[in-house]
Enzyme design. Structure first.
Site: not given
Length: 581
Positions: A346-347, A142, A393, A205
């Site tokens: 958010f994480e 990627s 993925d 990405s």
């Protein structure tokens, strides 16, 4: 004489069904009212299996459908003017087999057979194939692929934002080999820019759009070897807030932005989710305070781009109203009218799979895409937005097809929402994948077979098998020399691991071409089979970004939709159908 079906004269279904199918889903959204009605009718026709089954028995249905589709194709005209906005949707690992399976899943989730469903990306008028190999790998990762579609050059595996002269993990090969993304070129010319991902925002990405690194895994400075730090290499998280001013950043990755030991606001008792930085910098504050401390002087491709970049950065950092959020409540409270820059993490690492997402705590990819477009579109110069469905993925690597395909369905819904918020006349939208996976479905299954279900006949070993299988991966489970008997296994479970032919800890990427879907200005340039780096060049050309100076013409207000709608006839038939139903 044609008999009635489901209360509707069959001749109307035969006539109306394919016309709505071809005309209502494959065109511009203009005019919206009649297209909405057509789509609404089609969804209801095809969501009734008996109705659809009766339609498909008639040769007239297929003839009319093909003729309507042919008519739409004949009326299709390229939009050969300049694009104001650019949106690149990237389904990580979304090969053609994944798209096909997700299409069936979405249709079955909506009560239909599935195969006839039209995904949002299916309605794009221009399609091409992308060759995904990298300079050093037949089957790419990627990072190298991201460098290709972001920066316009093919590269080596594991590297980001660098040409193929850079060697993975060798820091001193970074300098002088930097290549620059469409995002960065768009910012240099006064556009707003943003990234949205369901992974960490430092993931390969999105990272290739702003970072230059010989290792895709150098998320934080704690991930760099001492030799790399001494040679001047910088981690990806630091480059996120120092290389280019990104207006909207939404995804995961909190822990790489804060000093080591910083408690995570969502998981304060978790040691594995604490801040990870050794340099004691809070990069969230750096971004909020708009202090782009450059870690290295950008080596841009021309004096014009270099000048534009510095001028743009200095202007863009003035009078910007910036907000940081880390949960759904804060995200929902954002006032787009009073927010110019938004970072939402958010994480601590990747965001949760859609199947497991807590909708009261984390926004979906659809909601993040919507918010990003609303904020970026305030810029009269336009914008560039990158949206990644990154956990497609991850689901495939785990050989859990339900996770991968559910992520793909949500990714497609984000594409659909973006279409509702933008105009095809001024926005070039491209949907593609970086690579495929060794994922397939088959087994002579009947029409409407549940996509996660069994093939109709047992294998030669006398045991059943699911339609979906992987060529390799952790699903290789043998008991007493034979593959696992799944007769008593719940293969519809959210975490069911499909069987694989070859044992591996993680399923691998596939090497075949992936699809490119495009609509909007200059979308017709996507056709045939192309190298993956071509994507960046079309997007740059369409918006008149470096290195292109001979640009498409500026659009006029009289620009017409790509395809005209036979609205009067369709509306008449629709009314007749509803009256007689």
């Amino acid at each position: 004489m044609l008999a009635p079906c489901c209360g509707v004269p069959r001749f109307l279904l035969v006539l109306l069904g394919p016309m709505l199918f071809a005309a209502g889903l494959g065109r511009s959204r203009e005019p919206r009212n009649i297209l909405w009605v057509e789509k609404w009718t089609l969804e209801r026709l095809t969501s009734i299996p008996a109705t659809l089954h009766e339609l498909e028995k008639e040769p007239a249905y297929w003839d009319a459908q093909a003729r309507a589709t042919l008519g739409a194709a004949l009326r299709l005209r390229p939009r050969d003017h300049q694009a104001r906005n650019l949106i690149l949707f990237l389904g990580d690992g979304m090969g053609v087999s994944t798209v096909s399976a997700a299409r069936i899943l979405r249709g079955q989730m909506e009560g239909g057979s599935g195969e006839e469903t039209m995904l949002a990306m299916d309605t794009f008028p221009y399609v091409a194939l992308s060759k995904t190999y990298s300079v050093d790998k037949q089957v790419a990762d990627s990072a190298s692929t991201a460098t290709a579609y972001h920066c316009g050059v093919k590269a080596n595996a594991k590297t980001l934002g660098l040409n193929a002269n850079a060697v993975a993990y060798e820091c001193n090969t970074t300098f002088g080999n930097e290549v620059y993304s469409v995002l960065r070129r768009a910012k240099a010319q006064g556009k707003s820019v943003g990234i949205v991902t369901t992974t960490r925002v430092q993931h390969a990405s999105p990272a290739a759009s702003y970072a230059h690194s010989v290792s895709r895994s150098w998320y934080s400075d704690s991930d760099l070897p001492e030799s790399a730090i001494e040679q001047g290499c910088v981690d990806i998280a630091a480059q996120l807030v120092t290389n280019v001013d990104i207006d909207v950043i939404l995804g995961g990755g909190r822990m790489y932005m804060t000093p080591r030991g910083t408690l995570d606001p969502e998981y304060p008792t978790s040691n594995s989710r604490k801040g990870d930085r050794n340099d004691k910098r809070n990069l969230i504050d750096v971004w909020l305070n708009a202090e782009p401390v450059r870690t290295q002087r950008p080596r841009l491709s021309s004096n014009r781009l270099k000048s534009d970049f510095y001028t743009s950065v200095s202007l863009m950092l003035q009078n910007k109203r910036s907000r940081y959020v880390w949960n759904k409540r804060e995200f929902d409270e954002i006032n787009i009218k009073t927010t110019d820059r938004l970072m939402g993490l958010f994480e601590p690492k990747d965001m949760k799979f859609e199947v497991f997402r807590n909708s009261t705590r984390d926004p979906s990819i659809v909601e993040m895409t919507e918010k990003a477009i609303q904020i970026l579109s305030k810029n009269p110069n336009g914008y560039f937005l990158f949206v990644e469905g990154g956990r497609i993925d991850h689901g495939h690597h785990d050989s859990v097809a339900k996770l991968a395909l559910t992520e793909t369905v949500m990714f497609d819904r984000a594409i659909q929402r973006a279409a509702q918020l933008t105009r095809e006349s001024d926005t070039l939208t491209v949907v593609t994948a970086d690579h495929s996976h060794v994922f397939t479905f088959g087994g002579n299954t009947p029409r409407g077979n549940p996509i996660f279900g069994l093939a109709p006949k047992n294998a030669d070993d006398g045991m059943p098998f699911t339609s979906i299988l992987y060529a390799n991966g952790p699903g290789y489970i043998h008991v007493n020399g034979s593959r696992e008997n799944i007769t008593m296994v719940d293969y519809n479970d959210d975490e069911y691991m499909q069987q694989a032919a070859v044992p591996l800890d993680a399923e691998t990427h596939g090497g075949e071409d992936v699809a490119i879907y495009a609509k909007g200005p200059m979308a017709h340039l996507f056709h045939g089979v192309k190298e993956q780096n071509y994507i960046a060049h079309v997007m740059a050309y369409a918006a008149c970004l470096e290195p292109y100076r001979t640009c498409p013409r500026t659009p006029t207000h009289s620009s017409s939709p790509a395809v005209k709608s036979p609205s009067n006839l369709l509306f008449f038939l629709l009314v007749l159908l509803l009256v007689l139903r």
